[in-house]
Structures are given as structure tokens and as C-alpha cells.
Scaffold this motif. Sequence first.
Motif, PDB file in Angstrom:
ATOM      1  N   THR A  82     -19.494  26.439  31.956  1.00 42.50           N
ATOM      2  CA  THR A  82     -18.196  26.736  31.345  1.00 42.50           C
ATOM      3  C   THR A  82     -18.369  27.679  30.158  1.00 42.50           C
ATOM      4  O   THR A  82     -17.433  28.401  29.815  1.00 42.50           O
ATOM      5  CB  THR A  82     -17.465  25.449  30.925  1.00 42.50           C
ATOM      6  OG1 THR A  82     -18.273  24.714  30.010  1.00 42.50           O
ATOM      7  CG2 THR A  82     -17.139  24.587  32.135  1.00 42.50           C
ATOM      8  N   ASP A  83     -19.542  27.710  29.571  1.00 44.99           N
ATOM      9  CA  ASP A  83     -19.826  28.675  28.503  1.00 44.99           C
ATOM     10  C   ASP A  83     -19.678  30.105  29.032  1.00 44.99           C
ATOM     11  O   ASP A  83     -19.166  30.990  28.332  1.00 44.99           O
ATOM     12  CB  ASP A  83     -21.235  28.473  27.949  1.00 44.99           C
ATOM     13  CG  ASP A  83     -21.414  27.126  27.283  1.00 44.99           C
ATOM     14  OD1 ASP A  83     -21.244  26.097  27.967  1.00 44.99           O
ATOM     15  OD2 ASP A  83     -21.738  27.093  26.094  1.00 44.99           O
ATOM     16  N   ASP A  84     -20.127  30.337  30.276  1.00 45.07           N
ATOM     17  CA  ASP A  84     -19.972  31.661  30.887  1.00 45.07           C
ATOM     18  C   ASP A  84     -18.500  32.006  31.070  1.00 45.07           C
ATOM     19  O   ASP A  84     -18.102  33.158  30.876  1.00 45.07           O
ATOM     20  CB  ASP A  84     -20.693  31.723  32.242  1.00 45.07           C
ATOM     21  CG  ASP A  84     -22.193  31.773  32.103  1.00 45.07           C
ATOM     22  OD1 ASP A  84     -22.706  32.512  31.242  1.00 45.07           O
ATOM     23  OD2 ASP A  84     -22.881  31.057  32.871  1.00 45.07           O
ATOM     24  N   VAL A  85     -17.700  31.015  31.430  1.00 43.80           N
ATOM     25  CA  VAL A  85     -16.254  31.251  31.564  1.00 43.80           C
ATOM     26  C   VAL A  85     -15.702  31.742  30.221  1.00 43.80           C
ATOM     27  O   VAL A  85     -14.945  32.714  30.173  1.00 43.80           O
ATOM     28  CB  VAL A  85     -15.522  29.971  32.037  1.00 43.80           C
ATOM     29  CG1 VAL A  85     -14.012  30.201  32.070  1.00 43.80           C
ATOM     30  CG2 VAL A  85     -16.038  29.520  33.402  1.00 43.80           C
ATOM     31  N   GLY A  86     -16.100  31.097  29.154  1.00 41.98           N
ATOM     32  CA  GLY A  86     -15.663  31.511  27.820  1.00 41.98           C
ATOM     33  C   GLY A  86     -16.104  32.920  27.475  1.00 41.98           C
ATOM     34  O   GLY A  86     -15.326  33.704  26.917  1.00 41.98           O
ATOM     35  N   LYS A 100      -5.300  36.089  23.047  1.00 44.05           N
ATOM     36  CA  LYS A 100      -5.653  34.769  22.542  1.00 44.05           C
ATOM     37  C   LYS A 100      -4.797  34.453  21.336  1.00 44.05           C
ATOM     38  O   LYS A 100      -4.170  35.327  20.770  1.00 44.05           O
ATOM     39  CB  LYS A 100      -7.135  34.701  22.179  1.00 44.05           C
ATOM     40  CG  LYS A 100      -7.529  35.474  20.940  1.00 44.05           C
ATOM     41  CD  LYS A 100      -9.005  35.283  20.655  1.00 44.05           C
ATOM     42  CE  LYS A 100      -9.368  35.708  19.257  1.00 44.05           C
ATOM     43  NZ  LYS A 100      -9.048  34.724  18.236  1.00 44.05           N
ATOM     44  N   THR A 101      -4.808  33.177  20.981  1.00 40.41           N
ATOM     45  CA  THR A 101      -4.130  32.765  19.762  1.00 40.41           C
ATOM     46  C   THR A 101      -5.174  32.672  18.656  1.00 40.41           C
ATOM     47  O   THR A 101      -6.383  32.751  18.912  1.00 40.41           O
ATOM     48  CB  THR A 101      -3.453  31.389  19.922  1.00 40.41           C
ATOM     49  OG1 THR A 101      -4.462  30.389  20.070  1.00 40.41           O
ATOM     50  CG2 THR A 101      -2.511  31.368  21.123  1.00 40.41           C
ATOM     51  N   ASP A 102      -4.723  32.477  17.442  1.00 34.70           N
ATOM     52  CA  ASP A 102      -5.645  32.326  16.317  1.00 34.70           C
ATOM     53  C   ASP A 102      -6.489  31.065  16.450  1.00 34.70           C
ATOM     54  O   ASP A 102      -7.541  30.952  15.838  1.00 34.70           O
ATOM     55  CB  ASP A 102      -4.874  32.285  14.992  1.00 34.70           C
ATOM     56  CG  ASP A 102      -4.226  33.625  14.666  1.00 34.70           C
ATOM     57  OD1 ASP A 102      -4.707  34.652  15.187  1.00 34.70           O
ATOM     58  OD2 ASP A 102      -3.250  33.630  13.902  1.00 34.70           O
ATOM     59  N   ARG A 103      -6.021  30.114  17.231  1.00 34.78           N
ATOM     60  CA  ARG A 103      -6.750  28.849  17.415  1.00 34.78           C
ATOM     61  C   ARG A 103      -7.870  28.943  18.452  1.00 34.78           C
ATOM     62  O   ARG A 103      -8.734  28.082  18.510  1.00 34.78           O
ATOM     63  CB  ARG A 103      -5.783  27.738  17.842  1.00 34.78           C
ATOM     64  CG  ARG A 103      -4.728  27.418  16.807  1.00 34.78           C
ATOM     65  CD  ARG A 103      -3.833  26.274  17.275  1.00 34.78           C
ATOM     66  NE  ARG A 103      -3.374  26.389  18.650  1.00 34.78           N
ATOM     67  CZ  ARG A 103      -2.253  26.999  19.039  1.00 34.78           C
ATOM     68  NH1 ARG A 103      -1.468  27.564  18.153  1.00 34.78           N
ATOM     69  NH2 ARG A 103      -1.910  27.035  20.316  1.00 34.78           N
ATOM     70  N   ASP A 104      -7.845  29.937  19.317  1.00 33.31           N
ATOM     71  CA  ASP A 104      -8.822  30.045  20.402  1.00 33.31           C
ATOM     72  C   ASP A 104     -10.197  30.436  19.879  1.00 33.31           C
ATOM     73  O   ASP A 104     -10.329  31.365  19.081  1.00 33.31           O
ATOM     74  CB  ASP A 104      -8.362  31.072  21.441  1.00 33.31           C
ATOM     75  CG  ASP A 104      -7.133  30.618  22.194  1.00 33.31           C
ATOM     76  OD1 ASP A 104      -7.052  29.420  22.514  1.00 33.31           O
ATOM     77  OD2 ASP A 104      -6.259  31.464  22.461  1.00 33.31           O
ATOM     78  N   ARG A 105     -11.202  29.715  20.352  1.00 33.73           N
ATOM     79  CA  ARG A 105     -12.589  29.961  19.957  1.00 33.73           C
ATOM     80  C   ARG A 105     -13.473  29.944  21.202  1.00 33.73           C
ATOM     81  O   ARG A 105     -13.195  29.206  22.160  1.00 33.73           O
ATOM     82  CB  ARG A 105     -13.105  28.875  18.998  1.00 33.73           C
ATOM     83  CG  ARG A 105     -12.284  28.664  17.750  1.00 33.73           C
ATOM     84  CD  ARG A 105     -12.636  29.731  16.708  1.00 33.73           C
ATOM     85  NE  ARG A 105     -11.877  29.549  15.489  1.00 33.73           N
ATOM     86  CZ  ARG A 105     -10.771  30.212  15.183  1.00 33.73           C
ATOM     87  NH1 ARG A 105     -10.270  31.083  16.010  1.00 33.73           N
ATOM     88  NH2 ARG A 105     -10.152  30.010  14.046  1.00 33.73           N
ATOM     89  N   LEU A 106     -14.536  30.689  21.160  1.00 25.00           N
ATOM     90  CA  LEU A 106     -15.511  30.661  22.246  1.00 25.00           C
ATOM     91  C   LEU A 106     -16.050  29.243  22.435  1.00 25.00           C
ATOM     92  O   LEU A 106     -16.286  28.808  23.563  1.00 25.00           O
ATOM     93  CB  LEU A 106     -16.650  31.647  21.958  1.00 25.00           C
ATOM     94  CG  LEU A 106     -17.701  31.820  23.037  1.00 25.00           C
ATOM     95  CD1 LEU A 106     -17.082  32.258  24.365  1.00 25.00           C
ATOM     96  CD2 LEU A 106     -18.745  32.839  22.602  1.00 25.00           C
ATOM     97  N   SER A 107     -16.189  28.518  21.346  1.00 22.65           N
ATOM     98  CA  SER A 107     -16.706  27.149  21.421  1.00 22.65           C
ATOM     99  C   SER A 107     -15.785  26.208  22.210  1.00 22.65           C
ATOM    100  O   SER A 107     -16.225  25.145  22.655  1.00 22.65           O
ATOM    101  CB  SER A 107     -16.955  26.594  20.022  1.00 22.65           C
ATOM    102  OG  SER A 107     -15.747  26.561  19.284  1.00 22.65           O
ATOM    103  N   ASP A 108     -14.527  26.602  22.433  1.00 22.76           N
ATOM    104  CA  ASP A 108     -13.603  25.786  23.226  1.00 22.76           C
ATOM    105  C   ASP A 108     -14.105  25.619  24.666  1.00 22.76           C
ATOM    106  O   ASP A 108     -13.700  24.688  25.360  1.00 22.76           O
ATOM    107  CB  ASP A 108     -12.209  26.424  23.289  1.00 22.76           C
ATOM    108  CG  ASP A 108     -11.533  26.511  21.937  1.00 22.76           C
ATOM    109  OD1 ASP A 108     -11.938  25.792  21.000  1.00 22.76           O
ATOM    110  OD2 ASP A 108     -10.587  27.321  21.818  1.00 22.76           O
ATOM    111  N   PHE A 109     -14.964  26.528  25.100  1.00 21.42           N
ATOM    112  CA  PHE A 109     -15.452  26.529  26.477  1.00 21.42           C
ATOM    113  C   PHE A 109     -16.810  25.832  26.627  1.00 21.42           C
ATOM    114  O   PHE A 109     -17.312  25.699  27.738  1.00 21.42           O
ATOM    115  CB  PHE A 109     -15.580  27.976  26.979  1.00 21.42           C
ATOM    116  CG  PHE A 109     -14.264  28.681  27.097  1.00 21.42           C
ATOM    117  CD1 PHE A 109     -13.550  28.680  28.280  1.00 21.42           C
ATOM    118  CD2 PHE A 109     -13.713  29.347  26.009  1.00 21.42           C
ATOM    119  CE1 PHE A 109     -12.329  29.326  28.392  1.00 21.42           C
ATOM    120  CE2 PHE A 109     -12.487  29.997  26.102  1.00 21.42           C
ATOM    121  CZ  PHE A 109     -11.796  29.986  27.300  1.00 21.42           C
TER     122      PHE A 109
END
Length: 135
Positions: A82-86, A100-109
Motif C-alpha cells: 500500500t506504500d506503493d499506492v501512496g 489532495k487536501t491539506d490533511r492528506d499525507r503519504l503516511s496515510d498509505f
Amino acid sequence: MASLTERPTRTKPRYHRNAYHFVFTALQHAQEKLQRTAAHVVEEEEAHISGPELCLGLRELSHDKFGLLAKTVLEQWGIRSTDDVGRIVFELIERGEMRKTDRDRLSDFADVFDFEHALVDDYRIDTSHAFRGSA
């Protein structure tokens, strides 16, 4: 995260081109499943799909499209976690093909699910239609 456009990139893509297209298709799939398409929402912000929601949509779409070959197909495109998806999503954002929104982070994935478990071990073939009698 919104639209995919056909624009040439300045840098060499990290993943197979099918990976980018499939992630975008998974986004649309998740929006439809969660009823967050333009037909269901008033404001664009309401259509937002989080990183984990996108990953779960990708898992479901992978099962639907590729069955037991899902993990193999995604790995051939360079998607191994899922990291690759991010990383794909953030490349698409950087290229202006998603938002993206201001809340979106790569770490979300990060580690939303394990590919082996989610795409292989958890895969179930629906046999409910196969054993219905015609009587």
C-alpha cells in the motif's frame, strides 16, 4: 484527488503506466462504492477518498478484475504494498493529475494491509451461483 489527464511527464515514471491508470480507476471505484461521486455529493470536498479508503478500493477492484492473479499483476506493475499506492498517488498529485487536501499525507498509505494476506489469503471465489438448481 480528482482527474487523470494524458500529459507527458518530465521524469521517468517509477511504476508501469498500467499502475497509474489502475490506481486512478481504484479511486473512481472507491468513490462509487462509498457514494462520493458527483451524482451523490454537493461539494467537491465531500467526494474526498482517504488513503486507506483508496487502498481498500484497490484491493476490491483487484479481486474483481484479476482474481487470484491480483497480487501477481500488481507486482508486475511495481505495486508491492500500500506504500506503493501512496507513492503513485503523490506522483499523480505532483503531476497535477490528482488533487489532495491539506490533511492528506503519504503516511496515510503506510501498511494499510499486507498484500499476501489481502490479495491471496483473503480471496474468496463466489460459488453461490454455481450450485443453484434449475428446478
